[in-house]
Write a protein that holds these residues in place. Structure first.
Motif, mmCIF file in Angstrom:
data_model
loop_
_atom_site.group_PDB
_atom_site.id
_atom_site.type_symbol
_atom_site.label_atom_id
_atom_site.label_comp_id
_atom_site.label_asym_id
_atom_site.label_seq_id
_atom_site.Cartn_x
_atom_site.Cartn_y
_atom_site.Cartn_z
ATOM 1 N N TYR A 120 13.469 1.674 -40.553
ATOM 2 C CA TYR A 120 13.497 0.506 -41.436
ATOM 3 C C TYR A 120 13.658 -0.792 -40.646
ATOM 4 C CZ TYR A 120 14.793 -2.821 -45.023
ATOM 5 O OH TYR A 120 14.819 -3.932 -45.823
ATOM 6 N N PHE A 121 14.689 -0.854 -39.817
ATOM 7 C CA PHE A 121 14.929 -2.099 -39.090
ATOM 8 C C PHE A 121 13.865 -2.322 -38.010
ATOM 9 C CE2 PHE A 121 19.186 -1.606 -40.950
ATOM 10 C CZ PHE A 121 19.336 -2.882 -41.470
ATOM 11 N N MET A 181 11.224 -4.035 -39.905
ATOM 12 C CA MET A 181 11.624 -5.416 -40.186
ATOM 13 C C MET A 181 11.498 -6.307 -38.943
ATOM 14 S SD MET A 181 12.376 -5.724 -43.387
ATOM 15 C CE MET A 181 11.127 -4.489 -43.790
ATOM 16 N N ILE A 182 11.771 -5.742 -37.775
ATOM 17 C CA ILE A 182 11.598 -6.496 -36.529
ATOM 18 C C ILE A 182 10.110 -6.733 -36.280
ATOM 19 C CG2 ILE A 182 11.871 -6.397 -34.015
ATOM 20 C CD1 ILE A 182 14.421 -4.648 -34.654
ATOM 21 N N ASP A 183 9.303 -5.697 -36.511
ATOM 22 C CA ASP A 183 7.861 -5.815 -36.294
ATOM 23 C C ASP A 183 7.256 -6.916 -37.162
ATOM 24 O OD1 ASP A 183 7.949 -3.714 -34.513
ATOM 25 O OD2 ASP A 183 7.420 -2.204 -36.013
ATOM 26 N N MET A 217 21.818 -2.252 -34.319
ATOM 27 C CA MET A 217 20.367 -2.380 -34.330
ATOM 28 C C MET A 217 19.937 -3.847 -34.435
ATOM 29 S SD MET A 217 18.827 0.874 -36.431
ATOM 30 C CE MET A 217 20.120 1.067 -37.636
ATOM 31 N N ILE A 218 20.586 -4.588 -35.327
ATOM 32 C CA ILE A 218 20.220 -5.990 -35.502
ATOM 33 C C ILE A 218 20.631 -6.810 -34.279
ATOM 34 C CG2 ILE A 218 20.665 -8.062 -36.870
ATOM 35 C CD1 ILE A 218 20.900 -6.278 -39.317
ATOM 36 N N THR A 219 21.846 -6.569 -33.772
ATOM 37 C CA THR A 219 22.344 -7.350 -32.639
ATOM 38 C C THR A 219 21.501 -7.123 -31.389
ATOM 39 O OG1 THR A 219 24.599 -7.255 -33.515
ATOM 40 C CG2 THR A 219 24.352 -7.829 -31.195
ATOM 41 N N LEU A 273 14.445 -7.382 -49.852
ATOM 42 C CA LEU A 273 14.637 -5.933 -49.768
ATOM 43 C C LEU A 273 15.826 -5.598 -48.877
ATOM 44 C CD1 LEU A 273 13.654 -3.040 -50.332
ATOM 45 C CD2 LEU A 273 12.120 -3.272 -48.354
ATOM 46 N N THR A 274 15.954 -6.312 -47.766
ATOM 47 C CA THR A 274 17.066 -6.048 -46.845
ATOM 48 C C THR A 274 18.404 -6.425 -47.476
ATOM 49 O OG1 THR A 274 15.611 -6.458 -44.948
ATOM 50 C CG2 THR A 274 17.982 -6.556 -44.550
ATOM 51 N N VAL A 275 18.461 -7.569 -48.133
ATOM 52 C CA VAL A 275 19.695 -7.980 -48.809
ATOM 53 C C VAL A 275 20.066 -6.972 -49.895
ATOM 54 C CG1 VAL A 275 20.733 -9.730 -50.307
ATOM 55 C CG2 VAL A 275 19.428 -10.434 -48.294
ATOM 56 N N ALA A 276 19.069 -6.548 -50.672
ATOM 57 C CA ALA A 276 19.331 -5.569 -51.731
ATOM 58 C C ALA A 276 19.821 -4.246 -51.136
ATOM 59 C CB ALA A 276 18.060 -5.342 -52.545
#
Length: 475
Positions: free
Chosen positions: A69-70, A73-75, A119-121, A284-287
């Motif tokens: 998923y992430f 989102m990065i892509d 993953m985000i960091t 979508l990510t916030v949800a």
């Protein structure tokens, strides 16, 4: 005997991976298997492993689909504005980059999930560290320690476990601890400043266009590059040096073909970008994060649904979906493989009874005169115990015993519960925490290197939290 063998197994594992004599996956599997035979329970090894795998299978599934998923989102560029914002703040200054790492990890930790935080960091900061040739263990150490402090949030896990084990309200445990945890977070930021200044001294201070800070030149031709731990100036024929930290804020074209693989995440022209779907992906990510916090569904199910929806909407054609899954297959395999290997370690540790014997021995070793100070004892013990044990083992196996011993000397269960949170900054670098393998895997850092660097700083942060709790009369 089980106590000695338990400590010996953990020590053997840590020594071998820190000395790089074995890979973490091999060590997590082979060492507990040998010790299981050594305690005379080799015939039950299969049962212990299956139990361990069963306990960690939801975590492995969550990590697999969360990485997909992430990764998607990065892509598609969801985090590009965050990266650009950090770039503007950092200005290619190593100290600011390390501080930015701590701040970003702390903010993202609000969702209560360590894997998501890492993953985000790492996705946001890895390109900067690679381009400036900064130490990647600084990134993983600061991120893990910041997340450890924030892991004490009521929905993060430890506080809820302590509340459940001692039949207390999670709010009564957490809210009074906020000042001490705030001091702990300040300690992490101070640590980031110290480590960042060290990196700045080693590498040099660059501006975004590749010129040395504090110097005015008519053309961007002089840059600083890391060389053997020191600084040296190198003059190029023009523009930024493509092999160093220069040109961090520039375009992919100015960096040419020598750009680090990790830096491609900032390429504003990559074909996977979906700018028209930005707000859909953000929503979508916030949800998804809101559903995690509200516990509407199990986290693995949420990420499974989120990954399927993200792939379908952003890449409606099957070849594109297969390409995105293949692009993140290495991370998925490495992390999920590590989690299942860790299941062998935890399964043997628990199944043979080593955990219980280790806990009983440590509690029994507490001098009788320390009874009135059981909160302090709990805080100190939480640092090594949450590193060598899972949170479940510590909070449900050890904390109730400590609380009972404290109650006999007038120490309230609330004080014990708050003190038990002290060790979390170190806990997040434990080899028994699946999320740490996401961190080191995505950062391409050896687990032994991360451990050797991080343990001392994380333990110091835990002691700062304990000292602050004593100072404020919380513990």
């Amino acid at each position: 005997m089980l106590t000695i063998l338990g400590f010996a197994m953990i020590t053997t594992f840590l020594v071998l991976i820190m000395m790089k004599k074995m890979s973490p996956i091999a060590a997590l599997v082979l060492i507990p298997a040998l010790f299981c035979v050594a305690v005379g329970q080799g015939a039950k090894l299969g049962d212990y492993v299956i139990d361990g795998v069963g306990n960690l299978a939801p975590t492995a599934a969550m990590l697999m689909f969360a990485i997909v998923y992430f990764g998607v989102m990065i892509d598609v560029g969801l985090f590009d504005p965050i990266v650009r914002g950090i770039l503007r703040f950092c200005k290619a200054d190593p100290m600011r980059i390390v501080v930015g790492t701590a701040v970003l990890a702390a903010i993202v930790s609000l969702d209560g999930d360590g894997s998501t935080t890492f993953m985000i960091t790492v996705s946001a900061m890895y390109p900067l560290y690679k381009r400036l040739k900064m130490s990647l263990v600084v990134m993983t150490g600061v991120a893990a320690t910041a997340n450890g402090v924030m892991n004490t949030l009521p929905w993060g896990g430890p506080t809820a476990r302590a509340a459940t084990a001692l039949k207390l309200d999670a709010g009564d445990i957490f809210v009074p601890m906020i000042p001490a945890l705030g001091v702990g977070l300040a300690a992490v930021l101070l640590l980031a400043v110290v480590l960042g200044r060290r990196e700045r001294k080693r590498i040099g201070l660059l501006t975004l266009d590749g010129e040395p800070a504090g110097r005015t030149v008519t053309e961007p031709e002089t840059v600083l590059v890391a060389a053997g731990g020191g600084d040296r100036a190198r003059r190029t024929s023009g523009g930024a040096d493509r092999g160093t930290g220069a040109g961090v804020g520039g375009s992919a074209e100015s960096a040419g073909e020598d750009v680090d693989e990790g830096f491609k995440g900032l390429d504003p022209n990559r074909p996977t970008l979906r700018p028209r779907l930005y707000w859909f992906n953000a929503g979508l990510t916030v949800a998804l994060l809101a559903a995690m916090i509200m516990e509407l569904m199990p986290i693995p199910v949420l990420f499974l649904l989120g990954a399927a929806l993200a792939l379908t909407v952003n890449f409606p054609h099957m070849p594109d979906q297969r390409a995105r899954i293949a692009a993140h297959a290495d991370n998925v395999l490495n992390v999920s493989g590590m989690v299942f290997a860790a299941a062998v370690f935890t399964g043997v540790l628990s199944g043979t009874g080593m955990v219980e014997h280790m806990a009983d021995w440590l509690v029994g070793a507490i001098p009788e005169g320390m009874g009135p100070h059981m909160a302090i004892v709990t805080g100190v013990l939480s640092i090594p115990l949450t590193y060598f044990m899972s949170n479940d083992g510590f909070y449900f196996g050890v904390v109730p015993v400590l609380a009972e011993a404290g109650a006999a000397h007038g120490v309230s269960p609330l004080e014990i519960a708050r003190a038990s949170l002290v060790g979390q900054p170190l806990h997040m670098s434990s080899p028994l925490v699946p999320a740490v393998y996401v961190l080191v895997g995505m950062a391409k850092v050896e687990f032994g290197d991360h451990t050797r660097f991080t343990v001392k700083w994380a333990a110091l942060t835990s002691l700062v939290v304990l000292a602050a709790g004593l100072l404020f009369g919380i513990v």
